[in-house]
Design a protein around this motif. Structure first.
Motif, short mmCIF file in Angstrom:
data_model
loop_
_atom_site.label_atom_id
_atom_site.label_comp_id
_atom_site.label_asym_id
_atom_site.label_seq_id
_atom_site.Cartn_x
_atom_site.Cartn_y
_atom_site.Cartn_z
N TRP A 166 0.83 -1.21 0.00
CA TRP A 166 0.00 0.00 0.00
C TRP A 166 0.86 1.26 0.00
CZ3 TRP A 166 -4.69 -1.11 3.76
CH2 TRP A 166 -5.57 -1.98 3.10
N ALA A 214 -5.59 7.31 -6.61
CA ALA A 214 -6.14 5.97 -6.83
C ALA A 214 -6.03 5.15 -5.55
CB ALA A 214 -5.41 5.26 -7.96
N ALA A 215 -4.95 5.36 -4.80
CA ALA A 215 -4.78 4.64 -3.55
C ALA A 215 -5.89 5.03 -2.57
CB ALA A 215 -3.42 4.93 -2.95
N ARG A 216 -6.17 6.31 -2.52
CA ARG A 216 -7.22 6.79 -1.60
C ARG A 216 -8.57 6.19 -2.01
NH1 ARG A 216 -9.72 11.68 -0.59
NH2 ARG A 216 -9.25 12.37 -2.69
N TYR A 217 -8.82 6.16 -3.31
CA TYR A 217 -10.09 5.61 -3.80
C TYR A 217 -10.14 4.09 -3.65
CZ TYR A 217 -12.14 9.80 -5.86
OH TYR A 217 -12.72 11.02 -6.05
N SER A 218 -9.00 3.47 -3.35
CA SER A 218 -9.01 2.03 -3.12
C SER A 218 -9.18 1.72 -1.65
CB SER A 218 -7.69 1.40 -3.60
OG SER A 218 -7.50 1.67 -4.96
N GLY A 219 -9.45 2.74 -0.86
CA GLY A 219 -9.65 2.52 0.57
C GLY A 219 -8.35 2.35 1.33
N ILE A 220 -7.26 2.80 0.76
CA ILE A 220 -5.97 2.71 1.45
C ILE A 220 -5.81 3.94 2.34
CG2 ILE A 220 -3.47 2.74 1.10
CD1 ILE A 220 -3.93 1.23 -1.51
N PRO A 221 -5.46 3.74 3.62
CA PRO A 221 -5.29 4.89 4.49
C PRO A 221 -4.00 5.64 4.17
CG PRO A 221 -4.83 2.87 5.69
CD PRO A 221 -5.26 2.46 4.31
#
Ligand SMILES: Nc1ncnc2c1ncn2[C@@H]1O[C@H](COP(=O)(O)OP(=O)(O)OP(=O)(O)O)[C@@H](O)[C@H]1O
Ligand SMILES: [Mg+2]
Lengths: 504, 326
Positions: B189, B199-206
């Motif tokens: 992550w 994209a990381a944020r939209y993947s639910g990555i904190p």
């Protein structure tokens, strides 16, 4: 009078062992709209990129034909060269420089200047003219990055128009536009055609193709599956040439009866502009479609539910308040497939495998360690289930065709078996066959109890997929239509803010 | 490993040239010194590697090395504190510095370059002010504590060459970092955040937590490094201790193949990059080029290395393309 101005001779293109195009013979004629249709990965974008100097062909050549009918070879080494001979391309994936203002973006590379100083006033005046042309009433000093995706798409088109191209090439220009903007665009293209511009047009919406194209080239797996003249063009013929298989019927939707509420949204107001509160309910196993015009606030609402961006109001999942960051909501079973896959969805330089497994990772993990074997199985399974092509998990996402990129993002969320699945334009730029696959996957998720809420500008899709349709207008839910009673006309009536009572 | 062949080549060439034309390169004393410096600088470079992986940068780590390195003898000798208090306190302090950076960057959305540039000025200023700009040292005391850094572990079969004790923390940290980056969810992550933050944020990555964590790790390792450095040298001047260390660390990470755009980090590359830089510094000295040239040579090699890397990448891509076309 219609005359060929550009011709391709057996154009082919290979990428690292993959044949994307082979033996393409196309005539581009002044005053004509040439449609290129085909499934995802058929090679449409590749062909357009070759025509506009982005890519060089691996074999074959492009010929320019002058007034006297003499052909001579055209070697395009760059986009700049293509622009010089009057060819302009609107890309499938948006790529406006976000920090530029609209005037700067539209006139990029053709800035007005006086003795080396930018002449901002005349740039703004010209940009405003082109913006008006595509129906955007925006200040030319607005930053591109602040625009929603549909408006950025229109800005891209304005940019291509402003180059005064003789050949205008558009790769899925309507994939993020709603019906009204699409109509306007088609009218504009018709006008350009009359003025003698040659237009090359790619779209997965066959009704658009049927409405505007003079000729259509059908591609299948990189080869010419056929060329159709206007007279012989009809939906069934095109689909047959394109797909080469008949689509299986869609699964019937079970009746929901007294299914419990799963997602409850109450009085949510997003921080964007002045908005009216939106409230809605999605039951367990229900698929609810959000229709509305561009700017009605669908994306904002979905993002508010996902915890991206600030919003007031309450959201409940299975009777418990859903709050906190997106990461916390994902842990409760929420999933969102964003509208702008390039910006918000994909890690383009990474392989399909890591893209698909990204959200699933913590579920398969033992004390924080990635379960590599589980990951491989998951991704292989998802590739088969969604019919991702090419079916190679090590393939970099950047090299996939648009529709397969969309499947990659969807796969990431289907992998976590969410309890609430939010989708923003779930089949943007996806062909009929793949759209069918994606719809089936969404239906399958709903059957297991997932509450699905999707926004789509494609009314056909809304009518096809939704059990119930909510129409948004100016941030609020303007009306609700049951699947049986919904028609395109009724939806458009509500979307434009009129006839609220009449539809009830 | 495959992508490190080039770097390994440079490393070996520098070693061979120095061994052939320089004096005393292959002596046990010199090699022990080289390993020691490589281990110490690698610890710093690993920390900044995490930050670079998220697409950020940390310019302050040299000043953190200074602040911690000065604070340790200052607290032990001038103030007579117990080492049992001093060590945890300075480490916690450096972690707090990283936390500050992380929060400013993720919450206030300040740019990493700016935040850590201010840190660079701030922490050195504090170190100089705190000590009245006076040199700080152990004055021959705390030998046992210092043996963590100056100790040499005898190796069976080798007489003169004994392994510097600092290789132990390096091996532990490098292993942990490598496992973290390639095997854990959080490592994946972290790199995903570096390659496309939204994209990381939209993947639910904190993402905010990961980025903050990277800055904490970086400053913590800088603090640990600072402590080991001062144990090693015994005394230091607040005005120049740790000067330019951030640049050595960043240069090593870049040489080792970490992209400053974020998203790719290689632990092996970082250690190899550090080793190359240290051998280079050593060879400038042994070949009698004059230490004035040190920065010029390092700059030139770094530039050449990065350019060569890019050229190889392009050549590789072009070859793939051609093979496709053929
Ligand atoms: N840079 C690349 N490297 C490797 N393969 C590529 C690259 N670009 C495209 N391809 C491959 O070429 C084929 C054709 O892709 P293309 O993007 O032209 O399809 P398309 O018809 O535009 O599809 P879509 O409707 O999904 O946009 C696909 O199989 C794709 O994976
Ligand atoms: Mg395409």
């Amino acid at each position: 009078m219609v005359r060929t101005i550009l011709r391709t001779r057996g154009i082919g293109r290979r990428f690292a062992g993959v044949t994307a195009l082979d033996g393409i013979e196309a005539d581009v004629r002044a005053g004509e709209v040439l449609a290129i249709v085909g499934e995802n990965g058929a090679g449409k974008s590749t062909l357009l990129k070759i025509l506009s100097g982005v890519l060089a062909p691996s074999s074959g050549s492009i010929e320019e034909v002058d007034e006297h009918g003499h052909a001579h070879e055209l070697r395009l080494r760059s986009v700049a060269e293509a622009t010089q001979v009057g060819i302009a391309l609107v890309h499938q994936e948006l790529n406006l420089a976000e920090h530029l203002d609209l005037a700067g973006a539209i006139l990029l590379g053709r800035e007005h200047h006086r003795f080396g100083w930018l002449d901002l006033r005349s740039m703004h005046a010209e940009a405003a003219r082109w913006l008006a042309r595509v129906g955007l009433d925006l200040d030319p000093s607005t930053l591109c990055g602040s625009l929603p995706i549909a408006q950025r798409q229109l800005v891209e088109i304005a940019k291509a128009l402003s180059a005064n191209a003789r050949i205008l090439i558009l790769d899925e220009p309507t994939s993020s536009l709603s019906a009204r903007e699409t109509d306007r665009l088609l009218a504009m293209l018709d006008e350009l055609r009359r003025s003698g511009v040659a237009i090359v047009y790619v779209s997965h919406h066959l009704d658009e193709v049927l409405a505007i194209a003079d000729r259509a080239i059908v591609l299948r797996d990189g080869r010419m599956a056929g060329t159709l003249e206007r007279a012989s063009m009809d939906r069934a013929t095109i689909e047959r040439l394109m797909v080469g298989r008949d689509l299986p019927p869609t699964t019937a939707r079970p009746s929901l009866g007294a299914a419990p509420d799963r997602l409850v949204v109450d009085g949510v107001v997003t921080s964007h502009r002045r908005r009216r509160p939106a409230s809605l309910v999605v039951k367990r196993g229900e698929i609810v479609g959000l229709a509305g015009l561009v700017g009605a606030g669908r994306t904002e609402l979905l993002e508010a539910i996902a915890g991206l961006g600030h919003a007031s109001g309450t959201i409940m999942l299975d009777g418990r308040a859903l709050s906190g960051t997106m990461a916390q909501r994902v842990a409760r079973g929420l999933a969102i497939v964003p509208e702008d896959r390039a910006r918000h969805g994909l890690f383009t330089l990474d392989p399909v495998r890591t893209n698909v497994s990204m959200a699933w990772l913590p579920r398969g993990a033992h004390v924080g360690m990635v379960d590599h074997a589980g990951e491989r199985d998951l991704v292989d399974g998802m590739i088969t289930r969604l019919r991702l092509r090419p079916s190679d998990p090590a393939r970099r996402v950047q090299t996939l065709s648009g529709g397969n990129q969309q499947k990659t993002v969807l796969g990431r969320w289907l992998a976590v078996e969410p309890s609430v699945l939010l989708l923003d334009e779930p089949t943007r730029g996806v062909d009929v066959g793949a759209r069918h696959d994606i719809h089936e996957a969404i239906r399958a998720a709903a059957t297991t109890g997932c509450a699905v809420l999707f926004a789509s500008s494609d009314l056909e899709e809304v009518l096809l997929l939704a059990d119930r349709i909510l129409v948004m207008h100016d941030g609020a839910i303007a009306g609700e239509l049951a699947r049986e009673s919904a028609t395109e006309v009724a939806i458009m009536g509500l979307a434009t803010g009129g006839a609220l009572e009449a539809a009830r | 490993m495959r992508k490190h062949w080039g770097l390994l080549g440079i490393f070996l060439v520098v070693c061979i040239v120095t061994a052939l034309y320089g004096k005393n390169f292959l002596t046990a004393y010199n090699l022990m010194n080289l390993v020691q410096r490589t281990a110490l600088f690698s610890i710093l470079a690993l920390g900044v590697g995490f930050v670079i992986g998220t697409g950020g940068i940390d310019l302050s780590l040299g000043s953190v090395v200074c602040l911690v390195g000065i604070a340790v003898p200052w607290l032990l000798i001038e103030h007579g504190w117990s080492p049992w208090a001093v060590v945890p306190i300075v480490l916690a302090g450096s972690a707090l510095i990283g936390l500050g950076h992380g929060l400013l960057i993720t919450r206030l959305r300040l740019q990493p370059f700016l935040v850590t540039l201010c840190g660079l000025l701030l922490y050195r200023g504090i170190a100089r002010w705190m000590t009245g700009d006076q040199s700080q040292g152990f004055q021959g005391e705390f030998a046992e504590l210092r043996s963590i850094a100056v100790g040499r572990i005898p190796l069976p079969g080798l007489e003169a060459f004994r392994l510097p004790a600092t290789t132990i923390p390096l091996i532990v940290l490098a292993t942990v970092a490598a496992i973290f980056l390639t095997r854990t969810v959080w490592g994946r992550w972290l790199l995903a955040t570096g390659s496309n933050e939204s994209a990381a944020r939209y993947s639910g990555i904190p993402t905010a937590r990961l980025v903050t964590g990277a800055y904490v790790a970086c400053s913590l390792l800088a603090g640990l490094g600072g402590m080991l450095f001062i144990f090693d040298v015994g005394s230091a001047q607040p005005s120049d201790f740790g000067n330019f260390y951030e640049l050595y660390a960043i240069a090593a990470a870049v040489l080792g193949g970490c992209s400053l755009r974020g998203g790719s980090v290689s632990v092996v590359g970082i250690v190899l990059g550090t080793a190359t830089l240290q051998v280079l510094r050593n060879s400038i000295n042994l070949l009698g080029l004059g230490s004035q040239l040190e920065f010029a040579v390092i700059g030139a090699v770094l530039l050449a290395g990065v350019a060569a890397d890019e050229l190889v990448r392009r050549w590789h891509a072009a070859r793939l393309e051609r093979r496709g076309a053929g």
